[in-house]
Structure formats: C-alpha cells, structure tokens
Scaffold this motif. Structure first.
Motif, mmCIF file in Angstrom:
data_model
loop_
_atom_site.group_PDB
_atom_site.id
_atom_site.type_symbol
_atom_site.label_atom_id
_atom_site.label_comp_id
_atom_site.label_asym_id
_atom_site.label_seq_id
_atom_site.Cartn_x
_atom_site.Cartn_y
_atom_site.Cartn_z
ATOM 1 N N SER A 171 0.807 -1.214 0.000
ATOM 2 C CA SER A 171 0.000 0.000 0.000
ATOM 3 C C SER A 171 0.831 1.250 0.000
ATOM 4 N N ILE A 172 2.171 1.114 0.167
ATOM 5 C CA ILE A 172 3.038 2.294 0.152
ATOM 6 C C ILE A 172 3.121 2.819 -1.263
ATOM 7 N N GLU A 173 2.990 4.094 -1.412
ATOM 8 C CA GLU A 173 3.043 4.707 -2.728
ATOM 9 C C GLU A 173 4.443 5.204 -2.979
ATOM 10 N N CYS A 174 5.098 4.685 -4.013
ATOM 11 C CA CYS A 174 6.457 5.069 -4.327
ATOM 12 C C CYS A 174 6.495 5.648 -5.724
ATOM 13 N N LEU A 175 7.211 6.725 -5.910
ATOM 14 C CA LEU A 175 7.362 7.318 -7.221
ATOM 15 C C LEU A 175 8.260 6.444 -8.073
ATOM 16 N N GLN A 176 7.782 6.052 -9.211
ATOM 17 C CA GLN A 176 8.547 5.254 -10.152
ATOM 18 C C GLN A 176 8.351 5.838 -11.542
ATOM 19 N N MET A 177 9.160 5.356 -12.472
ATOM 20 C CA MET A 177 9.030 5.816 -13.847
ATOM 21 C C MET A 177 7.865 5.122 -14.526
ATOM 22 N N SER A 178 7.096 5.886 -15.241
ATOM 23 C CA SER A 178 5.998 5.322 -16.013
ATOM 24 C C SER A 178 6.559 4.652 -17.255
ATOM 25 N N THR A 179 5.680 4.023 -17.998
ATOM 26 C CA THR A 179 6.148 3.315 -19.186
ATOM 27 C C THR A 179 6.660 4.271 -20.238
ATOM 28 N N SER A 180 6.265 5.507 -20.175
ATOM 29 C CA SER A 180 6.798 6.480 -21.119
ATOM 30 C C SER A 180 8.157 6.978 -20.707
ATOM 31 N N GLY A 181 8.528 6.746 -19.456
ATOM 32 C CA GLY A 181 9.835 7.161 -18.994
ATOM 33 C C GLY A 181 9.961 8.621 -18.695
ATOM 34 N N THR A 182 8.871 9.373 -18.711
ATOM 35 C CA THR A 182 8.958 10.817 -18.508
ATOM 36 C C THR A 182 8.207 11.293 -17.291
ATOM 37 N N GLU A 183 7.200 10.586 -16.835
ATOM 38 C CA GLU A 183 6.411 11.030 -15.700
ATOM 39 C C GLU A 183 6.377 9.940 -14.635
ATOM 40 N N PRO A 184 6.366 10.349 -13.373
ATOM 41 C CA PRO A 184 6.339 9.339 -12.308
ATOM 42 C C PRO A 184 4.975 8.700 -12.178
ATOM 43 N N THR A 185 4.993 7.447 -11.784
ATOM 44 C CA THR A 185 3.746 6.749 -11.520
ATOM 45 C C THR A 185 3.818 6.133 -10.140
ATOM 46 N N GLN A 186 2.782 5.498 -9.675
ATOM 47 C CA GLN A 186 2.738 4.918 -8.344
ATOM 48 C C GLN A 186 2.654 3.396 -8.441
ATOM 49 N N LEU A 187 3.341 2.749 -7.514
ATOM 50 C CA LEU A 187 3.281 1.294 -7.462
ATOM 51 C C LEU A 187 1.863 0.874 -7.111
ATOM 52 N N SER A 188 1.372 -0.101 -7.814
ATOM 53 C CA SER A 188 -0.023 -0.505 -7.655
ATOM 54 C C SER A 188 -0.299 -0.953 -6.236
ATOM 55 N N ILE A 189 -1.462 -0.601 -5.743
ATOM 56 C CA ILE A 189 -1.838 -0.961 -4.382
ATOM 57 C C ILE A 189 -2.568 -2.300 -4.336
ATOM 58 N N ASP A 190 -2.757 -2.939 -5.475
ATOM 59 C CA ASP A 190 -3.464 -4.219 -5.486
ATOM 60 C C ASP A 190 -2.491 -5.398 -5.505
ATOM 61 N N LEU A 191 -1.226 -5.151 -5.158
ATOM 62 C CA LEU A 191 -0.246 -6.221 -5.081
ATOM 63 C C LEU A 191 -0.173 -6.761 -3.657
ATOM 64 N N SER A 192 0.579 -7.827 -3.475
ATOM 65 C CA SER A 192 0.583 -8.536 -2.196
ATOM 66 C C SER A 192 1.464 -7.831 -1.173
ATOM 67 N N HIS A 193 1.106 -8.049 0.106
ATOM 68 C CA HIS A 193 1.973 -7.636 1.204
ATOM 69 C C HIS A 193 3.126 -8.623 1.309
ATOM 70 N N ILE A 194 4.059 -8.290 2.207
ATOM 71 C CA ILE A 194 5.260 -9.112 2.317
ATOM 72 C C ILE A 194 4.948 -10.513 2.845
ATOM 73 N N ASP A 195 3.927 -10.635 3.679
ATOM 74 C CA ASP A 195 3.581 -11.931 4.268
ATOM 75 C C ASP A 195 2.421 -12.626 3.543
ATOM 76 N N GLU A 196 1.991 -12.080 2.431
ATOM 77 C CA GLU A 196 0.884 -12.674 1.673
ATOM 78 C C GLU A 196 1.428 -13.413 0.462
ATOM 79 N N PRO A 197 0.669 -14.380 -0.063
ATOM 80 C CA PRO A 197 1.088 -15.039 -1.307
ATOM 81 C C PRO A 197 0.946 -14.081 -2.489
ATOM 82 N N PRO A 198 1.597 -14.371 -3.597
ATOM 83 C CA PRO A 198 1.491 -13.483 -4.756
ATOM 84 C C PRO A 198 0.042 -13.323 -5.212
ATOM 85 N N LYS A 199 -0.298 -12.105 -5.619
ATOM 86 C CA LYS A 199 -1.624 -11.824 -6.145
ATOM 87 C C LYS A 199 -1.720 -12.393 -7.565
#
Length: 903
Positions: A171-199
C-alpha cells in the motif's frame, strides 16, 4: 539456396573463377530476377565468399531466406564477425521484424551498448525502450546500466533508497518511472503484502494490448510456470513478488517497479529474469525473512529489505568490518585527533592514528585481521575517501536526529544563533546553531559550519538559510536571532538579521548578552588613561616573564617563597577571552612578591634585561598601581558572576535581565556609598604597600602644564584624555569614581530597556514577582508572536500557580512555570512561555564550537576542506548525540551509493 550463393559470387567478379559454367548460367538468370539495385547494394557490402564460406552459409540461407541473409550480411560487415555471431542469435530469437526495429538502436548506441541494453529491451518492451532512448543518450551508458528507469527520475542515490522503501507494504506509494519514462507513476496498491502469497487473479478475460500489430494479453497459464509471478489489474502488468520486496537498486525495474507487459516475449523474459543474479539474491533474502519470521525473532521491521540482508554470512561479515572502521573514525573525530598520517605507505614508520589504531585492534582480535585479508585490496573501506564518506554519513544521521527532536512535538518554537570567524587558513566561517525546547529542556545544537567568500549580509544570510532548509522549519515559529557584535551581523539596516527577517518575520534580534557584558569590561579597562596604562603594564609584565630563562627563574622563586602551593602562571589579557582580565589581575596580586623578587634580581644584572626590569619596577612599585589592582579585582570578581551566568545555555530572558540589573544596582551602590566601599579598597591598598615597603604614590610625571587664562579661576580635578598624577588619597577617590561611573554608563548604554516587553511578560508569569498576574504585560510579546490569551485562561492559570505556591511549590525559573502549565488546559499561555524561554540571550555555544574547530584545524592540518572540518567539528561538539548514534543507520546512509562490497 546454393544458386543464390553462386549468384552473389557472380556479382563479385573474382569469384567467377571458382564457379563452373552451369553455376554462372544459373546465377545470371538469378541476377536478372534481383535487379540492378540489389546488385549495387551487394556490390558495396558483400565480401568475397570462398567455397568454405559457401558451405558454412548454405544452411543459413536455406533456413532464413534471401532477405534475412542480406540483412545479416550487412550487419556482419558493419559490426565484425563476433558481433555478427551475437546478432545471429538475436535474429533467430526475435525474428526479422523485431531485429529491424532494434537495428537503429544498434547503429546509434554501438555494439557494446547494444549487448548490454538487449536485456532491458526484452524486459521493458519495444515501446518503453524507444521512449527511454533519449535518457540513455543524456545519462550515458554506465548510468543507464546501473539505474535503468529510476535514475532518470530520481537520481542515483534516490533510486537506491527508493528501491529499499517500497517493499515494506504494497500500500506504500512510491514514485517510479511510467512506461513512457517521462512522468512518475505509483506502485499498484493491489499487489501482495510481504507476508501474503502473490496476487494471481484469474479473470475470464484480461485486457488486450496491440504489440507488433497483433492483439495480445496476459494468460493464467503463466502462473503455473512461474510461481513468483503476480498480476496487477490496475496497471495490467506483472511483477516479481520476491524482487519487489527484497531486491536492491540494481534489479530489473520491469519486474520490481514499472511492471512487465510485453506479452509477446513473456516466456523468454520471465525465464531470463528467473535465472538472473538479482532474483536469486532476492529469493535468498525472502527465505531468510520467512525463517526469522517463523521463529518469532523480534527485529526492527521498519525496513524489511535490510533486515534479512544483514543475516547473510557475507554481508554480516562486511558489516562487522565496516563497523570497526567506523568505530576508529568516530573515536578520532570525538577526540579531535587527526586520522591520516604524513605517509601511509607500507614502509612508513607512522601511518597515522587511523591505520595505527586499526593495527592495534587487529593485534588483539584475529577476526579483524582475517576479514581484511579476505577482502579485495580495492574494497577494504579504509581509504581517506571512505573516511570522509563515513564522516559525512555520520553527520547526516546526527542532523536527522536533531531534526527529529525539533519535530518531536507540534509547533516547536526555535531560534537561530550565528557567529562569524576566520580560521587558521584565513577562510571566513559562519557557525550556525538552533535553539529549541525539547522535553522541557533547552537545547542548543550546532547544525552548520560553512565557509563563505561573500562576507556581505546577503551572502551570509544565504548560507544560513541553506543550512536551515534541511530541517523543514516553519518560518512563523522562529522567535529570534542572536549574533555576535560584528557590524555585518548586527547592523541596524541591511545586515544579516535584517535580511533574515524578510523570511522569519516574527523573529527579533538579540545581541548576545555575554558579548555585551564583555564589551562593558573592555571599556572599563580603558575608562581613563591611568586604567589603560595599568593593563598595558600587566601585558608587558606577562611578556617579560615568558622568556625561557626568566620564566624558569620565575618558577624557582615561586617554589622558594611558596613551597606549599602549586606554581601559577601569569595570564595575558585579550578582549576575546572574557575571563582573562579577572584572572590576570588576580594572579598579579597573588604573585606580587614573586614578581618583585625576580625583577629586582634581573635589575641588578646588565644589558637590555636590566633596563626592562628597572622600567617595570618603576611602574609597579607605586600606591597607584596597587590601588588599581585591588579595585579591578573587586569589580571583575563581581562581573564574573554575571559572565559565568550568561554562559549557561539554559539562561532565560528573565535570568539574563536579572543578572544585568543586579550588576547595575551593585555598581550604583558603589557610587552612592563611596566612602564605605572606597575606604575598604584604600585599606587593602595601604596594607599591601606596607607589606612590600612601597611609599611612592605615582611615577614622576612631566612638567605641570599651565592652565589657560579663561579657566584660571576654576579648580581642575583632571584634564580630558590626560593622566593626572596621584599624590594623595583624594586623587585615588577621584580615580575610583571615574572607573565606577564608566561601568554604570556602559551597562546602561549596552543593556537598554526591554523594547519587546519580554521582561515584563516573564515577570507576569512568575509567582515571586511583584508584577505577577498582570495580563496587560503579556500584550507586546503576544502581538509579536501572534498568540491570543483570553482573560479567563490567564486568570485560571494565575489561580492555579497561587494554589501550588500555597502547597509549597517554588518557581525559580520560567521552565518551572512551564512544567505546571498544561498545554491541553492553557494552550496559549503554554505557547507564550515556550516562545519566551526559547528566545536566545547568548552565543557562548558558538564560541565553544570555534574553539573545537581550532583544536581540529591546526597548523599541520591547515589544508583541510571546510566540509571535512564541519563533519569533524559537529561530531566532536555534539558528543552527547554522537555517542547515541545508531551504527546501522550510518552504514545504511553510507550504503546509499553503489559499493564494491555488499553491505
């Protein structure tokens, strides 16, 4: 296909001799089919292929066809045989279309860059690769290899730190490069936590993307093949769970940050990622984490990336090694001793404190020496460059700790202190300190030590503001500044405090009271010609006794006359050393018999020393000299209480003003009760004169000047700027009055009335004060700091203090009152008390910081850079915080840059 090879050889004339007539006939027909343009191209690029080459190329021509052969032939000629072999594999793997798309990148970036960037193209996809190409050209090959997508947006250091930040939870929002490489995007919040199995959602239909003219989409069959895979429905991309939580900054960004969505090359890219080194390391860290988690190990989980890493044997060994290095560096910094030696080569006898101390530790701990022997020679982390980086990292952690103290509570008031000075290398330095209230205790922390070539008010102000920026302070909460008395710092218009007030509009300027009191004492020492001559004699006497032969005799006489007392030294008077005047006068009176004995002995010798001794004896063997010595000892003893009180970092506005007012009242009593106090001083003078057999009142003066006729009928006590000869006790009385009047005048001029009402406001909150409970006294500081205190709040606060006083509580300082002022009940009164207490009165800490810097930057270390001097000075000065620094935090900060050793 064999005919095609013959045709190409036919085009190249030297090959005709190697071909039979039937082949020539066939190739001629083929030439007509290819056309003139093809002939021209092949004539320029194709090389002569002999029979062996024909045999080798025949399988490839049959497999690829004529067009593929032409393209590969061009690449082989341009890049060479080795590059041709490499590219051959890529053509077979990617196909002709993909190869044509990548061909411009190969030509532009070169062979080596193309080889290194090939995995990135496959991981990011064709479109992403094209978008990132401008960044590759701008940053260079190395930066692109190391940082890939994150370096374009965040930079090298931030990319590494950011890669350590987002694994803690999905759920942590981290600035990352978008697929265009020019604008920042956020890591998806629908991915697994560290103690959860892969989504791994299994949808009936996944979003369709058009890749290379074909519709493609994600498929659930990849879940079974790659168990670490997880799918983000928000981004329509896949990630690697292990790498997303436990990878380092050099991991592939496609599977950790931006997401992979090149469905065409999904199988090959996933298989390559699974075999990568970064994935293997992340998998090992994940296993360590699960092991520790299942065992219930209680560890700091604020950074789940580094915790498993520290448990691996290699990294744990590296960290143990750098902790020893850091220990030695910190020890030298805290003790103000140099780290480096003049020569640090293998044959040097003394390699400096750092290496010699490391050698000593290794002597008693074999593990230290074993770790050094196992490490690569270029990665022992013991070079001077590494020492500087460790000092810088420790200073950054120290400043973060100071920042956390300031922001420990909301709306923390603070003040800025600054002093300008010049170091040994003639570099203009500005020391910066922040004063604030932390858990009921005043703290003055040194936060900056910068040099400035621009000594104007704007130049110094810019340096101060730049240092304060990292603490993210609210300008509205700054209550004041306190600087030394230099004109550029404390002028009325256009100086440092005036420029800073544009940013910190509520802050008021307070000239350091300790500086002002020292100026009063300096002026008193020059109150009249007689006083000025007296202190000049003391300095001349000190210089006379510092000669080697004379000093040795001075100590011998002390031992003879005072065998039961420790030998003392005369002190030199300086305007910057505040206690020097008091100490110098006191030592002269204590050692007066020793001084006379030594001077008489040398006065009976010959040469220049005889004349100097006789001159000093002629000046000090008078009642006037003894009277001035006794008088200034009395005045300086009283002033010393104020000087020492004003050097305390916890002194408040009320404490400071009380000390000054007490000094004023004491000197006023001396003036009004002259007969009593003067008689005591005169009695001590006569006792000393009788003890040492002194009968002269004063030295012989010049001829008596004739007074002008217009004042001939008046009685003149003394002339302006001229020293009057002392001939009686009445002359000594006039001299006494002149010195006391000068002290009172200077105290009144330099310590003026309370312009901002801080004293009256403090008194209104002190139960022992006559002004206690006067709400109108709070109005000036409340208006200044934007605080509104209602009558009901202050009335209840006053009643509460009266009740506590009746119960036996005592309040001697504003900090005691603040402890009884609950912020939830009296929020506005509490805010006013905190603001008044935080207001700076002195800059003694800054003076101590320069003393620390002078101990560090000595003559043999005069070439030290200001950045290193600042790190060493802050770590030494803030010893309290330095001893409590967490070494793991320092190492993590040091490890924010790419290192040869994994830490």
């Amino acid at each position: 296909m064999a005919k095609q090879i013959s045709l190409l050889n036919y085009v190249n004339k030297p090959c005709l001799e190697k071909l039979d007539k039937d082949a020539n006939r066939d190739e001629k027909m083929r030439l007509e089919e290819i056309g003139e343009d093809a002939y021209t191209v092949e004539d320029l690029h194709l090389e002569v292929i002999d029979e062996d080459a024909c045999k080798v190329e025949k399988p490839h021509l049959e497999e690829l066809g004529e067009n593929a052969y032409r393209i590969e032939k061009l690449c082989a000629e341009e890049f060479g045989e080795d590059a041709y072999r490499v590219e051959k594999l890529h053509v077979e793997e990617l196909g002709e279309d993909a190869y044509r798309d990548e061909k411009p990148c190969v030509e532009e970036l070169g062979e080596d860059t193309y080889k290194n960037e090939k995995p990135c193209v496959e991981g990011l996809g064709e479109d992403t690769y094209k978008d990132k190409k401008p960044c590759v050209e701008e940053l260079g090959e190395d930066a692109y290899k190391d940082k890939k997508t994150c370096v374009e947006e965040l930079g090298e250091g931030a990319s590494r730190l950011d890669s350590l930040a987002f694994p803690s939870t999905s759920s942590i929002e981290c600035l990352q490069m978008s697929t265009s490489g020019t604008e920042p995007t956020q890591l998806s919040i629908d991915l697994s936590h560290i103690d959860e199995p892969p989504k791994q959602p299994k949808l009936q239909a996944f979003p369709v993307s058009v890749i290379s003219g074909k519709s493609r989409s994600f498929s659930t069959r990849w879940y079974d093949k790659f168990h670490w895979l997880e799918y983000s429905m928000i981004q329509d991309a896949v990630f690697c769970k292990m790498c997303r939580h436990f990878s380092d900054a050099r991991a592939e960004g496609a599977f950790t940050r931006t997401g992979f969505k090149d469905w065409k090359h999904m199988n090959r890219s996933c298989a390559r990622h699974e075999m990568s080194k970064s994935h293997s390391l992340a998998l090992g860290r994940f296993d360590d984490y699960k092991h520790n988690h299942l065992l219930g190990v209680q560890e700091n989980t604020s950074n789940p990336v580094n915790q498993p890493t520290k448990n691996t044997p290699v990294i744990e060994s590296n960290r143990e090694h750098i902790k020893v290095v850091l220990d030695v560096v910190m020890f030298c910094a805290k003790q103000d001793i140099p780290l480096r030696g003049h020569r640090e080569t293998d044959g040097a006898v003394n390699k400096g404190n750092f290496l010699e101390m490391f050698k000593l530790l290794s002597k008693y701990n074999n593990d230290i020496q074993n770790r050094i022997e196992k490490l690569p020679k270029n990665a022992t982390l013991m070079s001077p460059h590494i020492q500087n980086e460790l000092l810088e990292s420790a200073t950054l952690v120290l400043l973060r700790k100071i920042k956390s103290e300031i922001h420990d509570s909301n709306n923390t008031y603070y003040a800025v202190l600054g002093v300008e000075c010049k170091d040994l290398s003639k570099c203009e330095l500005v020391a910066i300190c922040i004063r604030y209230l932390y858990k009921g205790v005043i703290k003055e922390r040194a936060v900056g030590f910068v040099d400035t070539a621009d000594t104007t008010a704007n130049g110094i102000s810019d340096k101060i503001i730049k240092v304060l920026e990292i603490f993210e302070l609210d300008p509205e909460l700054c209550v004041g500044f306190s600087f030394d008395g230099t004109s550029v710092m404390s002028g009325n218009q256009g100086d440092v405090h005036a420029v800073l007030k544009r940013t910190f509009r509520r802050a008021i300027y307070v000239h350091s009271n300790s500086h002002r009191l020292n100026l009063v004492l300096c002026t008193a020492s020059k109150a009249c010609p007689s006083a000025n001559t007296f202190f000049e004699i003391l300095n001349y006497l000190h210089d006379f006794m510092t000669d080697t032969h004379r000093h040795s005799r001075f100590l011998d006489v002390q031992k003879q006359l005072h065998p039961d007392r420790q030998c003392l030294e005369l002190e030199q008077l300086t305007d910057t050393k505040w206690s020097s005047k008091s100490g110098s006068v006191k030592k002269v009176l204590m050692l007066f018999d020793v001084i006379l004995e030594v001077l008489v002995e040398f006065a009976n010798s010959a040469g220049q020393i005889k004349l100097e001794s006789q001159s000093i004896l002629y000046q000090i063997e008078t009642k006037k000299f003894l009277f001035l010595a006794v008088t200034f000892r009395k005045l300086f003893e009283i002033s010393d209480f104020g000087t020492k009180g004003l050097q305390s970092t916890t002194v408040s506005v009320m404490d400071c003003i009380n000390l000054i007012e007490c000094l004023k009242e004491t000197f006023v009593q001396f003036r009004e009760n002259t007969s009593n106090d003067f008689d005591k001083i005169l009695k001590l003078t006569e006792e000393l004169a009788e003890k040492y057999g002194i009968e002269n009142w004063d030295v012989s003066s010049s001829r008596k000047r004739k007074l002008p006729a217009k004042i001939g009928d008046t009685f003149v006590f003394s002339t302006l700027g001229k020293s009057s000869r002392v001939q009686s006790n009445e002359d000594l009385r006039h001299l006494w009055n002149e010195i006391i009047d000068c002290q009172i005048t200077e105290l009144n001029n330099r310590f003026q009335d309370d312009a901002y009402g801080m004293m009256t406001a403090s008194a209104a909150c002190m139960p022992a004060s006559e002004a206690f409970g006067r709400r109108e006294s709070l109005q000036p500081p409340c208006t200044l700091y934007g605080i509104t205190i209602e009558e009901a709040e202050f009335t209840v606060f006053v009643q509460q203090l009266k009740r506590k006083v009746a119960q036996g509580n005592t309040y001697t300082a504003l900090t005691d009152v603040l402890e009884s002022c609950n912020v939830d009940i009296f929020p506005n009164v509490n805010a006013l008390l905190r603001a008044v207490i935080t207001l700076p009165m002195i800059t003694c800490n800054m003076e101590k910081l320069f003393s620390t810097a002078n101990r560090i930057k000595t003559t043999i270390r005069a070439s030290m850079l200001t950045s290193r001097l600042q790190n060493l000075a802050l770590l030494s000065f803030e010893r309290e915080l330095c001893d409590s620094l967490d070494y793991d935090s320092i190492i993590d900060t040091f490890n924010s840059k790419r290192r040869r050793l994994v830490l």
